[in-house]
Motif scaffolding. Structure first.
Motif, mmCIF file in Angstrom:
data_model
loop_
_atom_site.group_PDB
_atom_site.id
_atom_site.type_symbol
_atom_site.label_atom_id
_atom_site.label_comp_id
_atom_site.label_asym_id
_atom_site.label_seq_id
_atom_site.Cartn_x
_atom_site.Cartn_y
_atom_site.Cartn_z
ATOM 1 N N GLY A 87 0.814 -1.220 0.000
ATOM 2 C CA GLY A 87 0.000 0.000 0.000
ATOM 3 C C GLY A 87 0.839 1.258 0.000
ATOM 4 O O GLY A 87 0.440 2.287 0.547
ATOM 5 N N LEU A 88 2.018 1.174 -0.617
ATOM 6 C CA LEU A 88 2.960 2.293 -0.642
ATOM 7 C C LEU A 88 3.259 2.707 -2.074
ATOM 8 O O LEU A 88 2.931 2.008 -3.029
ATOM 9 N N GLN A 89 3.943 3.831 -2.199
ATOM 10 C CA GLN A 89 4.487 4.257 -3.475
ATOM 11 C C GLN A 89 5.848 3.587 -3.636
ATOM 12 O O GLN A 89 6.538 3.318 -2.633
ATOM 13 N N PRO A 90 6.298 3.336 -4.869
ATOM 14 C CA PRO A 90 7.616 2.727 -5.054
ATOM 15 C C PRO A 90 8.741 3.507 -4.373
ATOM 16 O O PRO A 90 9.669 2.920 -3.808
ATOM 17 N N GLU A 91 8.641 4.843 -4.372
ATOM 18 C CA GLU A 91 9.675 5.670 -3.724
ATOM 19 C C GLU A 91 9.748 5.402 -2.224
ATOM 20 O O GLU A 91 10.824 5.430 -1.623
ATOM 21 N N GLN A 92 8.592 5.125 -1.609
ATOM 22 C CA GLN A 92 8.564 4.853 -0.176
ATOM 23 C C GLN A 92 9.240 3.514 0.129
ATOM 24 O O GLN A 92 9.926 3.385 1.151
ATOM 25 N N VAL A 93 9.058 2.539 -0.740
ATOM 26 C CA VAL A 93 9.704 1.237 -0.542
ATOM 27 C C VAL A 93 11.215 1.403 -0.655
ATOM 28 O O VAL A 93 11.978 0.867 0.167
ATOM 29 N N ILE A 94 11.675 2.146 -1.661
ATOM 30 C CA ILE A 94 13.119 2.381 -1.830
ATOM 31 C C ILE A 94 13.689 3.093 -0.610
ATOM 32 O O ILE A 94 14.773 2.761 -0.129
ATOM 33 N N ALA A 95 12.952 4.085 -0.072
ATOM 34 C CA ALA A 95 13.425 4.814 1.112
ATOM 35 C C ALA A 95 13.552 3.880 2.309
ATOM 36 O O ALA A 95 14.544 3.933 3.049
ATOM 37 N N GLN A 96 12.586 2.987 2.486
ATOM 38 C CA GLN A 96 12.654 2.042 3.599
ATOM 39 C C GLN A 96 13.766 1.019 3.376
ATOM 40 O O GLN A 96 14.459 0.625 4.324
ATOM 41 N N LEU A 97 13.962 0.628 2.129
ATOM 42 C CA LEU A 97 15.048 -0.296 1.791
ATOM 43 C C LEU A 97 16.396 0.338 2.148
ATOM 44 O O LEU A 97 17.245 -0.286 2.783
ATOM 45 N N ALA A 98 16.561 1.590 1.789
ATOM 46 C CA ALA A 98 17.807 2.297 2.108
ATOM 47 C C ALA A 98 17.969 2.468 3.614
ATOM 48 O O ALA A 98 19.089 2.390 4.139
ATOM 49 N N ASP A 99 16.872 2.669 4.315
ATOM 50 C CA ASP A 99 16.918 2.843 5.764
ATOM 51 C C ASP A 99 17.370 1.562 6.462
ATOM 52 O O ASP A 99 18.042 1.608 7.494
ATOM 53 N N HIS A 100 17.013 0.423 5.901
ATOM 54 C CA HIS A 100 17.376 -0.870 6.503
ATOM 55 C C HIS A 100 18.736 -1.390 6.025
ATOM 56 O O HIS A 100 19.245 -2.375 6.564
ATOM 57 N N ALA A 101 19.324 -0.761 5.042
ATOM 58 C CA ALA A 101 20.603 -1.233 4.495
ATOM 59 C C ALA A 101 21.736 -0.964 5.485
ATOM 60 O O ALA A 101 21.774 0.072 6.140
ATOM 61 N N ARG A 102 22.663 -1.898 5.583
ATOM 62 C CA ARG A 102 23.839 -1.770 6.459
ATOM 63 C C ARG A 102 25.070 -2.158 5.662
ATOM 64 O O ARG A 102 25.025 -3.018 4.776
ATOM 65 N N MET A 103 26.179 -1.527 6.017
ATOM 66 C CA MET A 103 27.439 -1.829 5.340
ATOM 67 C C MET A 103 28.357 -2.550 6.319
ATOM 68 O O MET A 103 28.509 -2.126 7.464
ATOM 69 N N ASP A 104 28.966 -3.659 5.857
ATOM 70 C CA ASP A 104 29.882 -4.391 6.731
ATOM 71 C C ASP A 104 31.299 -3.842 6.565
ATOM 72 O O ASP A 104 31.536 -2.910 5.797
ATOM 73 N N GLU A 105 32.271 -4.437 7.300
ATOM 74 C CA GLU A 105 33.648 -3.934 7.299
ATOM 75 C C GLU A 105 34.297 -4.000 5.919
ATOM 76 O O GLU A 105 35.185 -3.198 5.600
ATOM 77 N N ASP A 106 33.890 -4.936 5.125
ATOM 78 C CA ASP A 106 34.492 -5.113 3.802
ATOM 79 C C ASP A 106 33.860 -4.202 2.743
ATOM 80 O O ASP A 106 34.246 -4.242 1.578
ATOM 81 N N GLY A 107 32.859 -3.398 3.131
ATOM 82 C CA GLY A 107 32.192 -2.519 2.174
ATOM 83 C C GLY A 107 30.992 -3.145 1.519
ATOM 84 O O GLY A 107 30.361 -2.532 0.657
ATOM 85 N N GLY A 108 30.652 -4.354 1.908
ATOM 86 C CA GLY A 108 29.474 -5.021 1.349
ATOM 87 C C GLY A 108 28.206 -4.450 1.953
ATOM 88 O O GLY A 108 28.153 -4.122 3.137
ATOM 89 N N VAL A 109 27.176 -4.313 1.144
ATOM 90 C CA VAL A 109 25.896 -3.783 1.611
ATOM 91 C C VAL A 109 24.930 -4.946 1.745
ATOM 92 O O VAL A 109 24.796 -5.761 0.835
ATOM 93 N N ALA A 110 24.243 -4.990 2.893
ATOM 94 C CA ALA A 110 23.275 -6.050 3.147
ATOM 95 C C ALA A 110 22.005 -5.428 3.708
ATOM 96 O O ALA A 110 22.051 -4.421 4.412
ATOM 97 N N VAL A 111 20.901 -6.067 3.370
ATOM 98 C CA VAL A 111 19.613 -5.630 3.908
ATOM 99 C C VAL A 111 18.963 -6.842 4.546
ATOM 100 O O VAL A 111 18.721 -7.851 3.879
ATOM 101 N N ALA A 112 18.724 -6.735 5.828
ATOM 102 C CA ALA A 112 18.041 -7.820 6.536
ATOM 103 C C ALA A 112 16.584 -7.838 6.077
ATOM 104 O O ALA A 112 16.034 -6.799 5.687
ATOM 105 N N PRO A 113 15.954 -8.983 6.108
ATOM 106 C CA PRO A 113 14.549 -9.052 5.700
ATOM 107 C C PRO A 113 13.696 -8.100 6.550
ATOM 108 O O PRO A 113 13.882 -7.989 7.762
ATOM 109 N N PHE A 114 12.780 -7.384 5.893
ATOM 110 C CA PHE A 114 11.857 -6.498 6.599
ATOM 111 C C PHE A 114 10.570 -6.423 5.790
ATOM 112 O O PHE A 114 10.537 -6.790 4.616
ATOM 113 N N THR A 115 9.524 -5.938 6.429
ATOM 114 C CA THR A 115 8.242 -5.769 5.771
ATOM 115 C C THR A 115 7.995 -4.281 5.573
ATOM 116 O O THR A 115 7.933 -3.530 6.568
#
Length: 183
Positions: free
Chosen positions: A148-176
């Motif tokens: 029930g969101l706009q695509p931009e809102q999903v991308i914003a939440q995806l970016a909010d949940h993204a984390r970078m590890d020590e090696d520079g890899g980006v990971a996103v844990a599962p979220f709703t």
């Protein structure tokens, strides 16, 4: 921010401090003369200079009319009170007007500060335009529709949940993805 009346009142309060009844009468006469002169300039053919520093003859006429009215008010105040010299602090109406001007000025300063904070906050935000392949775009639209969101809102939440590890890899844990209330 100030009207011509505000400017006239402020000038009279500053210039009038300690003036005697006779000196105030001179101010009234000068203001009357200047009011008459500026009114005459309004009706005369345009001989005034134009440019970035030219004065507006209509504004000048209004200002001198306001100054004349204010000096008349002060002269009347001195006459009715019996005082021999003008003291702006004893002028109840002048004090009230000065406080009103100060309150309006403070309100404008506060509004400007809030606007500046809002602009600073906006500078900290990021707006991006992203081009996605057709397949990725369809998946994003489906996820957004399901939540029930706009695509931009999903991308914003995806970016909010993204984390970078020590090696520079980006990971996103599962979220709703979910609707976020804006404050």
């Amino acid at each position: 921010m100030w009207s011509v009346e505000d400017v006239a009142r402020d000038a009279a309060r500053r210039q009038g401090r300690g003036l005697t009844v006779e000196q105030v009468a001179e101010k009234v006469a000068e203001a009357a003369r200047r009011e008459w002169e500026t009114q005459q300039q309004l009706h005369a053919p345009a001989e005034t200079e134009t440019g970035p520093f030219a004065t507006d003859p209509e504004h000048l006429a209004q200002l001198w009319a306001a100054k004349h009215a204010e000096w008349l008010r002060i002269a009347t105040l001195l006459e009715t009170s019996g005082e021999q010299a003008y003291d702006p602090e004893q002028d109840a109406r002048g004090v009230a007007w000065a406080q009103e001007r100060q309150a309006r000025r403070q309100g404008a300063v506060d509004r400007h500060a809030a606007w500046a904070r809002k602009r600073q906050d906006a500078k900290d935000e990021l707006r991006a335009q992203v081009w996605l392949s057709a397949d990725t775009s369809r998946r994003l639209r489906a996820i957004a529709a399901r939540a029930g969101l706009q695509p931009e809102q999903v991308i914003a939440q995806l970016a909010d949940h993204a984390r970078m590890d020590e090696d520079g890899g980006v990971a996103v844990a599962p979220f709703t993805p979910h609707l976020v209330e804006e404050s």
